[in-house]
Design a protein around this motif. Structure first.
Motif, PDB file in Angstrom:
ATOM      1  N   THR A  31       1.242  -1.333   0.274  1.00  9.09           N
ATOM      2  CA  THR A  31      -0.107  -0.479   0.188  1.00  9.09           C
ATOM      3  C   THR A  31       1.073   1.152  -0.312  1.00  9.09           C
ATOM      4  OG1 THR A  31      -0.224   0.201   2.489  1.00  9.09           O
ATOM      5  CG2 THR A  31      -1.286  -1.109   0.786  1.00  9.09           C
ATOM      6  N   ALA A  32       0.410   2.257  -0.343  1.00 10.01           N
ATOM      7  CA  ALA A  32       1.157   3.808  -0.344  1.00 10.01           C
ATOM      8  C   ALA A  32       1.087   4.440   0.704  1.00 10.01           C
ATOM      9  CB  ALA A  32       0.753   4.155  -1.800  1.00 10.01           C
ATOM     10  N   ALA A  33       1.733   5.254   0.914  1.00  7.31           N
ATOM     11  CA  ALA A  33       1.499   5.667   2.032  1.00  7.31           C
ATOM     12  C   ALA A  33       1.289   7.178   1.258  1.00  7.31           C
ATOM     13  CB  ALA A  33       2.888   6.539   3.136  1.00  7.31           C
ATOM     14  N   ALA A  34       0.148   7.881   1.003  1.00  5.39           N
ATOM     15  CA  ALA A  34      -0.783   8.550   0.434  1.00  5.39           C
ATOM     16  C   ALA A  34       0.164  10.060   0.964  1.00  5.39           C
ATOM     17  CB  ALA A  34      -2.305   8.397  -0.143  1.00  5.39           C
ATOM     18  N   ALA A  35       0.020   9.868   2.276  1.00  6.68           N
ATOM     19  CA  ALA A  35       0.269  11.460   2.680  1.00  6.68           C
ATOM     20  C   ALA A  35       2.126  11.590   2.801  1.00  6.68           C
ATOM     21  CB  ALA A  35      -0.485  11.135   4.702  1.00  6.68           C
ATOM     22  N   GLN A  36       2.481  10.633   2.226  1.00  4.15           N
ATOM     23  CA  GLN A  36       3.905  10.727   2.627  1.00  4.15           C
ATOM     24  C   GLN A  36       4.825  10.727   1.725  1.00  4.15           C
ATOM     25  OE1 GLN A  36       6.546   8.128   4.637  1.00  4.15           O
ATOM     26  NE2 GLN A  36       7.210   9.483   6.472  1.00  4.15           N
ATOM     27  N   SER A  42       4.920  -3.281   4.401  1.00  5.59           N
ATOM     28  CA  SER A  42       4.897  -2.135   5.248  1.00  5.59           C
ATOM     29  C   SER A  42       4.894  -0.926   3.941  1.00  5.59           C
ATOM     30  CB  SER A  42       6.657  -2.170   5.416  1.00  5.59           C
ATOM     31  OG  SER A  42       8.131  -1.981   4.553  1.00  5.59           O
ATOM     32  N   GLY A  43       4.686  -1.623   2.538  1.00  5.98           N
ATOM     33  CA  GLY A  43       4.166  -0.482   1.408  1.00  5.98           C
ATOM     34  C   GLY A  43       5.477  -0.406   1.160  1.00  5.98           C
ATOM     35  N   LEU A  44       6.620  -1.161   0.616  1.00  6.92           N
ATOM     36  CA  LEU A  44       8.138  -0.672   0.055  1.00  6.92           C
ATOM     37  C   LEU A  44       7.480  -0.484  -1.162  1.00  6.92           C
ATOM     38  CD1 LEU A  44       9.630  -3.865   1.194  1.00  6.92           C
ATOM     39  CD2 LEU A  44       9.942  -1.973   1.489  1.00  6.92           C
ATOM     40  N   LEU A  59       8.302   3.572  -2.213  1.00  4.96           N
ATOM     41  CA  LEU A  59       9.806   3.837  -2.401  1.00  4.96           C
ATOM     42  C   LEU A  59      10.381   3.744  -3.467  1.00  4.96           C
ATOM     43  CD1 LEU A  59      10.803   2.268   0.894  1.00  4.96           C
ATOM     44  CD2 LEU A  59      10.107   4.732   0.482  1.00  4.96           C
ATOM     45  N   TRP A 111      11.147   5.237   8.496  1.00  2.00           N
ATOM     46  CA  TRP A 111      10.646   6.084   7.659  1.00  2.00           C
ATOM     47  C   TRP A 111       9.003   5.456   7.842  1.00  2.00           C
ATOM     48  CZ3 TRP A 111       8.275   1.451   3.992  1.00  2.00           C
ATOM     49  CH2 TRP A 111       7.430   2.170   3.038  1.00  2.00           C
ATOM     50  N   LYS A 120       5.348   7.155   8.887  1.00  2.65           N
ATOM     51  CA  LYS A 120       4.227   6.586   7.802  1.00  2.65           C
ATOM     52  C   LYS A 120       3.102   7.614   8.941  1.00  2.65           C
ATOM     53  CE  LYS A 120       5.989   3.079   6.221  1.00  2.65           C
ATOM     54  NZ  LYS A 120       5.111   1.533   5.415  1.00  2.65           N
ATOM     55  N   ALA A 147       2.205  10.622   9.070  1.00  2.00           N
ATOM     56  CA  ALA A 147       1.722  11.401   8.237  1.00  2.00           C
ATOM     57  C   ALA A 147       0.442  11.519   8.532  1.00  2.00           C
ATOM     58  CB  ALA A 147       2.352  10.934   6.868  1.00  2.00           C
ATOM     59  N   ARG A 194      -3.037   1.046   6.898  1.00  2.23           N
ATOM     60  CA  ARG A 194      -1.438   1.509   7.189  1.00  2.23           C
ATOM     61  C   ARG A 194      -1.165   1.320   7.518  1.00  2.23           C
ATOM     62  NH1 ARG A 194      -3.184   4.860   1.729  1.00  2.23           N
ATOM     63  NH2 ARG A 194      -3.279   6.578   2.984  1.00  2.23           N
ATOM     64  N   ALA A 236       0.751  -1.391   9.361  1.00  2.00           N
ATOM     65  CA  ALA A 236       1.795  -1.992   8.539  1.00  2.00           C
ATOM     66  C   ALA A 236       3.062  -1.401   9.549  1.00  2.00           C
ATOM     67  CB  ALA A 236       1.097  -1.923   7.267  1.00  2.00           C
ATOM     68  N   VAL A 295       6.174  -3.096  11.722  1.00  2.00           N
ATOM     69  CA  VAL A 295       7.400  -2.759  11.235  1.00  2.00           C
ATOM     70  C   VAL A 295       8.675  -2.536  12.837  1.00  2.00           C
ATOM     71  CG1 VAL A 295       9.132  -1.975  10.075  1.00  2.00           C
ATOM     72  CG2 VAL A 295       7.523  -2.265   8.896  1.00  2.00           C
TER      73      VAL A 295
END
Lengths: 155, 155
Positions: free
Chosen positions: A17-22, A75-77, A80, B43, B47, B50, B61, B64, B68
């Motif tokens: 998943t994307a950490a869109a806010a970041q 973790s939504g790599l 990155l 990181w 997240k 954010a 999110r 997740a 970590v």
């Protein structure tokens, strides 16, 4: 941490998943964060290997290491891996091949399998059965290698 | 990865469990692995922050990311802090202060609290309550800062 050369993250996220806010991480930070995640996973993969090969197998230590690998994998790599991050320096020059951005279907297949194998490793490790752990560790290693073989430059 | 300057790990491990079977890491690798773990946690802390500050709070999110932090905290980091590793270069020169090895009781107290707060963060994040997550995120940040204030050199 320097935050120059900021990149807008495209909506297409390769896996996780994307950490869109970041979304405003610099290219350099993206590379540094993913190098950190993979390096820390490598330490934990090494710990599992050492437990399997050593004479003092400790299921709790294996489970702790497997928890790291699963948590990093989930973790939504993908956030990155913005386009353009096949060049650039985090802790060191990235080894990501440009093919990563040209073969999204293959990336998705390899990335999805990696997450599945990491999750299975976590489950099997929690069970504590050494033989099952050894078998799943082999599967997980293959999942890692598939990405390395296709998308990581040799050093 | 180079494995020069090998150190024998002393039995006293500061926090977490030691990966005894993997005691032959070089000083440089220990520093690199712990820098990787802390950077990857940073990181994930970013997240969570954010998510708390953004307009699209996503509990999955946050969970997740909290997974970590908890997994890294429970990964036996103590094994990466062998005596003498207050100098040396992993990805970069270590910032660990020599006081780390002179104040084991304080290190143990701070390290234990960090693990507890990280575990609590994981539990609270799984619950999905934003206010509770924000409160525990503050506690976790304090636990991180306690170590930084005492045992990390300024850059």
């Amino acid at each position: 941490m320097k935050s120059t050369a900021r990149l807008a993250l495209v909506a297409a996220v390769v896996w996780g998943t994307a950490a869109a806010a970041q979304a405003q991480l610099s290219k350099e930070d993206m590379i540094k964060y993913r190098q950190s995640g993979y390096t820390f996973m490598a330490w934990n993969m090494g710990k599992i290997k050492a437990e399997l090969e050593g004479s003092n197998f400790d299921a709790a230590r294996v489970a702790a290491s497997a928890n790291v690998v699963a948590a990093v994998a989930n973790s939504g790599l993908g956030a990155l891996f913005a386009p353009g991050t096949d060049t650039g320096k985090g802790w060191k020059e990235t080894r990501l091949k440009p093919e990563f951005f040209r073969e999204p279907d293959k990336v998705r297949q390899i990335g999805t399998n990696f997450v599945q194998q990491a999750n299975r490793m976590q489950q099997v490790a929690a069970g504590g059965d050494k033989a099952a752990i050894a078998a799943q560790f082999g599967e997980l290693g293959k999942a890692c290698k598939a990405c390395h073989d296709n998308f990581r430059r040799e050093e």
